[in-house]
Design a protein around this motif. Structure first.
Motif, mmCIF file in Angstrom:
data_model
loop_
_atom_site.group_PDB
_atom_site.id
_atom_site.type_symbol
_atom_site.label_atom_id
_atom_site.label_comp_id
_atom_site.label_asym_id
_atom_site.label_seq_id
_atom_site.Cartn_x
_atom_site.Cartn_y
_atom_site.Cartn_z
ATOM 1 N N LYS A 65 -0.917 -28.274 -16.738
ATOM 2 C CA LYS A 65 -0.304 -28.190 -18.053
ATOM 3 C C LYS A 65 0.187 -29.542 -18.542
ATOM 4 O O LYS A 65 0.518 -30.428 -17.771
ATOM 5 C CB LYS A 65 0.863 -27.202 -18.022
ATOM 6 N N ASP B 201 0.731 -21.761 -12.224
ATOM 7 C CA ASP B 201 1.381 -23.065 -12.266
ATOM 8 C C ASP B 201 1.931 -23.490 -10.905
ATOM 9 O O ASP B 201 1.968 -24.675 -10.595
ATOM 10 C CB ASP B 201 2.530 -23.058 -13.286
ATOM 11 N N GLU C 265 4.420 -18.486 -12.883
ATOM 12 C CA GLU C 265 3.743 -18.902 -14.102
ATOM 13 C C GLU C 265 4.793 -19.176 -15.175
ATOM 14 O O GLU C 265 5.672 -18.340 -15.429
ATOM 15 C CB GLU C 265 2.762 -17.823 -14.561
ATOM 16 N N HIS C 266 4.709 -20.347 -15.792
ATOM 17 C CA HIS C 266 5.697 -20.775 -16.780
ATOM 18 C C HIS C 266 5.102 -20.728 -18.181
ATOM 19 O O HIS C 266 3.934 -21.061 -18.383
ATOM 20 C CB HIS C 266 6.145 -22.207 -16.465
ATOM 21 N N PHE C 267 5.908 -20.274 -19.148
ATOM 22 C CA PHE C 267 5.511 -20.443 -20.546
ATOM 23 C C PHE C 267 6.745 -20.555 -21.418
ATOM 24 O O PHE C 267 7.846 -20.147 -21.040
ATOM 25 C CB PHE C 267 4.580 -19.312 -21.032
ATOM 26 N N GLU C 268 6.537 -21.154 -22.584
ATOM 27 C CA GLU C 268 7.610 -21.381 -23.544
ATOM 28 C C GLU C 268 7.389 -20.532 -24.791
ATOM 29 O O GLU C 268 6.265 -20.150 -25.103
ATOM 30 C CB GLU C 268 7.651 -22.858 -23.966
ATOM 31 N N SER D 117 3.222 -14.151 -25.969
ATOM 32 C CA SER D 117 3.017 -15.080 -24.847
ATOM 33 C C SER D 117 3.019 -14.330 -23.515
ATOM 34 O O SER D 117 2.219 -14.625 -22.619
ATOM 35 C CB SER D 117 4.100 -16.156 -24.851
ATOM 36 N N HIS E 279 -0.231 -14.194 -20.781
ATOM 37 C CA HIS E 279 -0.169 -14.595 -19.375
ATOM 38 C C HIS E 279 -0.331 -13.391 -18.443
ATOM 39 O O HIS E 279 -0.879 -13.526 -17.343
ATOM 40 C CB HIS E 279 1.143 -15.321 -19.098
#
Length: 268
Positions: free
Chosen positions: A2, A51, A64-67, A123, A127
């Motif tokens: 990422k 991630d 797993e990261h998301f914004e 989001s 994912h």
């Protein structure tokens, strides 16, 4: 991997304080403590899709990261991100132009609780659809096996510039409170219907305060019992101000008196 290693930046942002990090939760808290132990002492491997993988004993924890933020999102992306890119571009132009200057700008856009829920839900779904792919990738590379206990954690970060905040006057006095996924009715319902995610680590910042919630899906009813109906409150729509200045600092580096002009900038 990422852009600019967003997961590691998020971990540093929320878990690098010398004073430690307070984590909020409902229920027994057993898995929150177990997560902290696995994350601190387990073997970490940073990768792409997922991630990160953390292994300790017979447990393999997929992270797993998301914004997301509370601004309107179009096919061009979040209004908030587009505005920040615009301001960063204008700042670079000033740096290239040289000289001393002060500047100010505003992050324009429409933020709302409806956007908040819609953005995190979209989001999350994006994912969530990839979880089986994450597991297949890890098995193919020999990082997890059928004999291990595999768990999935979504590290979700609200990146709204000044945080997501609601004003509550239900009990007479006006009370301003941060909006947190750990107390959000709509998000908790979404998580309840998503059995492939075991845990959520929900992080946000309101002013100087960093807020971290650990949500264990196995104890989701404890969270739902304490949930807040933010939709009945007044969402506070901020227009963040950005300001800074640029000065010229002469640097004399050699005995021959060669001078270099180095631009300095400070963003608030």
């Amino acid at each position: 991997m990422k852009r600019d290693n967003e997961l590691l930046n998020a971990i540093k942002r929320y878990f690098s304080s010398k004073e430690g990090t307070s984590i909020y939760y409902y229920g027994t808290g057993f898995t929150a403590i177990e997560f902290a132990d696995i994350f601190q002492s387990g073997e970490k491997r940073v990768m792409d899709a997922p991630d990160m993988l953390v292994r300790k004993d017979n447990i393999a924890l997929i992270i797993e990261h998301f914004e997301f933020d509370s601004y309107r999102v179009t096919r061009k992306g979040s209004q908030n991100r587009r505005e920040q890119s615009r301001i960063e571009g204008a700042e670079k132009e000033r740096l290239l132009a040289g000289g001393e200057s002060c500047f100010s700008d505003v992050i324009h856009g429409s933020s709302s609780y409806q956007n908040y829920i819609q953005n995190v839900s979209l989001s999350f779904a994006e994912h969530y659809r990839q979880i089986n792919t994450y597991k297949k990738n890890l098995k193919a590379r020999g990082f997890i096996s059928d004999s291990q206990v595999v768990r999935v954690l979504f590290f979700i970060e609200d990146t709204s510039p000044l945080g997501s905040v609601a004003a509550d006057q239900s009990e007479g006095d006006l009370f301003v409170r941060p909006i947190c996924l750990g107390q959000c009715q709509e998000f908790l319902s979404l998580l309840q219907d998503s059995p492939d995610v075991n845990y959520v680590l929900a992080c946000s910042t309101v002013g100087p305060d960093k807020i971290v919630w650990f949500i264990d899906r196995n104890e989701i009813f404890e969270y739902q019992k304490n949930a807040i109906d933010y939709s009945q409150m007044q969402f506070i729509n901020f227009e963040p101000q950005v300001s800074g200045f640029q000065i010229q600092c002469p640097l004399r580096a050699t005995a021959e008196g060669i001078n270099a002009e180095i631009p300095k900038t400070l963003m608030n």
